[in-house]
Design a protein around this motif. Structure first.
Motif, PDB file in Angstrom:
ATOM      1  N   ILE A  84      48.572  51.741  39.013  1.00 48.28           N
ATOM      2  CA  ILE A  84      47.570  50.800  39.646  1.00 48.28           C
ATOM      3  C   ILE A  84      48.031  49.034  39.329  1.00 48.28           C
ATOM      4  N   VAL A  85      48.231  48.478  40.309  1.00 47.36           N
ATOM      5  CA  VAL A  85      48.425  46.971  40.250  1.00 47.36           C
ATOM      6  C   VAL A  85      47.163  46.576  40.890  1.00 47.36           C
ATOM      7  N   THR A  86      46.350  45.995  40.317  1.00 48.47           N
ATOM      8  CA  THR A  86      45.008  45.391  40.663  1.00 48.47           C
ATOM      9  C   THR A  86      44.814  44.262  40.651  1.00 48.47           C
ATOM     10  N   GLN A  87      44.250  43.287  41.565  1.00 47.53           N
ATOM     11  CA  GLN A  87      43.829  41.963  41.553  1.00 47.53           C
ATOM     12  C   GLN A  87      42.411  41.894  41.091  1.00 47.53           C
ATOM     13  N   ASN A  88      41.772  43.048  40.717  1.00 49.71           N
ATOM     14  CA  ASN A  88      40.519  43.056  40.323  1.00 49.71           C
ATOM     15  C   ASN A  88      40.258  42.787  38.856  1.00 49.71           C
ATOM     16  N   VAL A  89      39.482  42.158  38.490  1.00 50.02           N
ATOM     17  CA  VAL A  89      39.146  41.891  36.903  1.00 50.02           C
ATOM     18  C   VAL A  89      38.220  42.832  36.326  1.00 50.02           C
ATOM     19  N   ASP A  90      37.699  43.693  37.131  1.00 49.06           N
ATOM     20  CA  ASP A  90      36.495  44.567  36.682  1.00 49.06           C
ATOM     21  C   ASP A  90      37.472  45.809  35.841  1.00 49.06           C
ATOM     22  N   ASP A  91      36.604  46.684  35.424  1.00 50.94           N
ATOM     23  CA  ASP A  91      37.241  48.104  34.608  1.00 50.94           C
ATOM     24  C   ASP A  91      37.123  49.312  35.334  1.00 50.94           C
ATOM     25  N   HIS A 105      45.140  39.473  37.555  1.00 48.94           N
ATOM     26  CA  HIS A 105      44.280  38.417  37.157  1.00 48.94           C
ATOM     27  C   HIS A 105      43.257  38.461  36.157  1.00 48.94           C
ATOM     28  N   GLY A 106      43.978  39.127  35.049  1.00 48.37           N
ATOM     29  CA  GLY A 106      43.232  39.271  33.812  1.00 48.37           C
ATOM     30  C   GLY A 106      42.162  40.261  34.097  1.00 48.37           C
ATOM     31  N   GLN A 107      41.269  40.162  32.860  1.00 53.62           N
ATOM     32  CA  GLN A 107      40.125  41.176  32.672  1.00 53.62           C
ATOM     33  C   GLN A 107      38.956  40.425  32.301  1.00 53.62           C
ATOM     34  N   LEU A 108      37.994  40.982  32.851  1.00 54.93           N
ATOM     35  CA  LEU A 108      36.561  40.547  32.675  1.00 54.93           C
ATOM     36  C   LEU A 108      35.957  40.911  31.365  1.00 54.93           C
ATOM     37  N   PHE A 109      36.398  41.910  30.668  1.00 56.97           N
ATOM     38  CA  PHE A 109      36.059  42.312  29.434  1.00 56.97           C
ATOM     39  C   PHE A 109      36.751  42.010  28.088  1.00 56.97           C
ATOM     40  N   LEU A 119      46.399  34.558  21.981  1.00 59.10           N
ATOM     41  CA  LEU A 119      45.183  35.276  21.337  1.00 59.10           C
ATOM     42  C   LEU A 119      44.109  35.755  22.358  1.00 59.10           C
ATOM     43  N   VAL A 120      44.053  36.969  22.525  1.00 59.33           N
ATOM     44  CA  VAL A 120      43.423  37.686  23.277  1.00 59.33           C
ATOM     45  C   VAL A 120      42.475  38.892  22.520  1.00 59.33           C
ATOM     46  N   TYR A 121      41.307  38.926  22.954  1.00 59.09           N
ATOM     47  CA  TYR A 121      40.392  39.643  22.099  1.00 59.09           C
ATOM     48  C   TYR A 121      39.447  40.528  23.039  1.00 59.09           C
ATOM     49  N   PRO A 122      39.428  41.873  22.555  1.00 53.88           N
ATOM     50  CA  PRO A 122      38.452  42.571  23.469  1.00 53.88           C
ATOM     51  C   PRO A 122      36.832  42.362  23.255  1.00 53.88           C
ATOM     52  N   MET A 123      36.072  42.394  24.229  1.00 54.72           N
ATOM     53  CA  MET A 123      34.736  41.856  24.139  1.00 54.72           C
ATOM     54  C   MET A 123      33.648  43.249  23.817  1.00 54.72           C
ATOM     55  N   HIS A 124      33.054  42.806  23.009  1.00 54.02           N
ATOM     56  CA  HIS A 124      32.057  44.090  22.425  1.00 54.02           C
ATOM     57  C   HIS A 124      30.606  43.716  22.971  1.00 54.02           C
ATOM     58  N   HIS A 138      39.385  27.060  18.572  1.00 54.82           N
ATOM     59  CA  HIS A 138      39.293  26.563  19.863  1.00 54.82           C
ATOM     60  C   HIS A 138      38.293  27.508  20.662  1.00 54.82           C
ATOM     61  N   GLN A 139      37.652  26.952  21.626  1.00 53.39           N
ATOM     62  CA  GLN A 139      36.726  27.570  22.526  1.00 53.39           C
ATOM     63  C   GLN A 139      37.224  28.853  23.079  1.00 53.39           C
ATOM     64  N   LEU A 140      36.449  29.950  22.978  1.00 55.55           N
ATOM     65  CA  LEU A 140      36.894  31.063  23.782  1.00 55.55           C
ATOM     66  C   LEU A 140      36.392  30.966  25.109  1.00 55.55           C
ATOM     67  N   ARG A 141      37.451  31.499  25.941  1.00 54.78           N
ATOM     68  CA  ARG A 141      37.109  31.467  27.689  1.00 54.78           C
ATOM     69  C   ARG A 141      37.439  32.824  28.010  1.00 54.78           C
ATOM     70  N   PRO A 142      36.886  33.133  29.272  1.00 52.66           N
ATOM     71  CA  PRO A 142      37.418  34.505  30.007  1.00 52.66           C
ATOM     72  C   PRO A 142      38.914  34.463  29.990  1.00 52.66           C
ATOM     73  N   ASN A 143      39.333  35.720  29.832  1.00 53.50           N
ATOM     74  CA  ASN A 143      40.844  36.192  29.948  1.00 53.50           C
ATOM     75  C   ASN A 143      40.929  36.390  31.300  1.00 53.50           C
ATOM     76  N   ILE A 144      40.920  35.578  32.243  1.00 52.59           N
ATOM     77  CA  ILE A 144      41.104  35.553  33.726  1.00 52.59           C
ATOM     78  C   ILE A 144      41.971  34.578  34.215  1.00 52.59           C
ATOM     79  N   VAL A 145      42.962  34.894  35.189  1.00 50.78           N
ATOM     80  CA  VAL A 145      44.104  33.963  35.557  1.00 50.78           C
ATOM     81  C   VAL A 145      43.373  33.316  36.909  1.00 50.78           C
ATOM     82  N   TRP A 146      43.173  31.956  36.615  1.00 50.96           N
ATOM     83  CA  TRP A 146      42.306  31.240  37.380  1.00 50.96           C
ATOM     84  C   TRP A 146      43.429  30.773  38.562  1.00 50.96           C
ATOM     85  N   PHE A 147      42.820  30.112  39.528  1.00 49.48           N
ATOM     86  CA  PHE A 147      43.565  29.426  40.756  1.00 49.48           C
ATOM     87  C   PHE A 147      44.332  28.205  40.060  1.00 49.48           C
TER      88      PHE A 147
END
Length: 229
Positions: A84-91, A105-109, A119-124, A138-147
């Protein structure tokens, strides 16, 4: 040896599980302009707004359930090697049981460092707060590929498309590049099934099949056809 089936999925399949897509006709995503919540410039201007926006998206995704489109793609692993190659960030693909999912485009969680993108971290939890830092401070941000940002997994996705025996396009308008360009990597003559009510624009080529149905109808229909072959 199993044939390889690669499915490119987009917002349409998640929309059928109740998740809002960013391609609303009014140009807004959950009442926010895309530029405010899905660009590096929006993050620089108002990180608190961006964090809260994705905190809400996480809660919505957590409450959503995979639909029969997701589940059918997972079940096809019994007969095919499925990627599966997905453009969606959900799981939702993972929760449906798919074992190989490439999130273009990255992962929401997941969270990542705003300075060190490796530096990527799974979210609990469902929240990232302002002041929550990576290990280097440094501030954490969503692991999302933005425009406007590079798509790190594009090369891998292109390879998978180029080695497919069957290629599915599910619930995507094929308007967002570079993901939409993956169809061009599919070998000429390989069957391509485009499952979407809107019939996205694709250059004519041999073995191209349009299924003008939503994912919950079209994916089971195509799966039955592939199993019968």
């Amino acid at each position: 040896m199993k044939k390889k089936l690669v499915a490119l999925t987009g917002a349409g399949i998640s929309a059928e599980s109740g998740l809002a897509t960013f391609r609303a006709s009014d140009g807004l995503w959950e009442n926010h302009r895309i530029e405010e919540v899905a660009t590096p410039e929006g993050w620089a201007r108002n990180p608190a707004l961006v964090l809260e926006f994705y905190n809400q998206r996480r809660a919505a995704a957590r409450a959503a359930r995979p639909n029969i489109g997701h589940r059918t793609l997972a079940e096809l692993e019994q007969e095919f090697e499925v990627v599966i190659v997905t453009q969606n960030v959900d799981d939702l693909h993972e929760r449906a049981g798919s074992s190989r999912v490439i999130h273009l485009h990255g992962q929401l969680f997941e969270s990542r460092s705003s300075r060190h993108e490796e530096l990527v971290y799974p979210m609990h939890s469902d929240r990232i707060e302002l002041g929550e830092l990576c290990e280097k401070g440094h501030q954490l941000r969503p692991n999302i590929v933005w425009f406007g940002e590079a798509v790190p997994l594009l090369e891998l996705a292109a390879y998978e498309a180029s080695t497919a025996d069957v290629f599915l396009v599910v619930g995507t308008s094929l308007q967002v590049y570079p993901a939409a360009g993956l169809v061009d990597y599919v070998r000429r003559g390989t069957p391509i099934y485009i499952i979407d009510p809107s019939r996205p624009p694709v250059s004519h080529r041999p073995n191209l099949h349009f299924v003008t149905e939503p994912a919950t109808v079209g994916v089971p229909q195509v799966a039955a056809e592939l199993r019968a072959q």
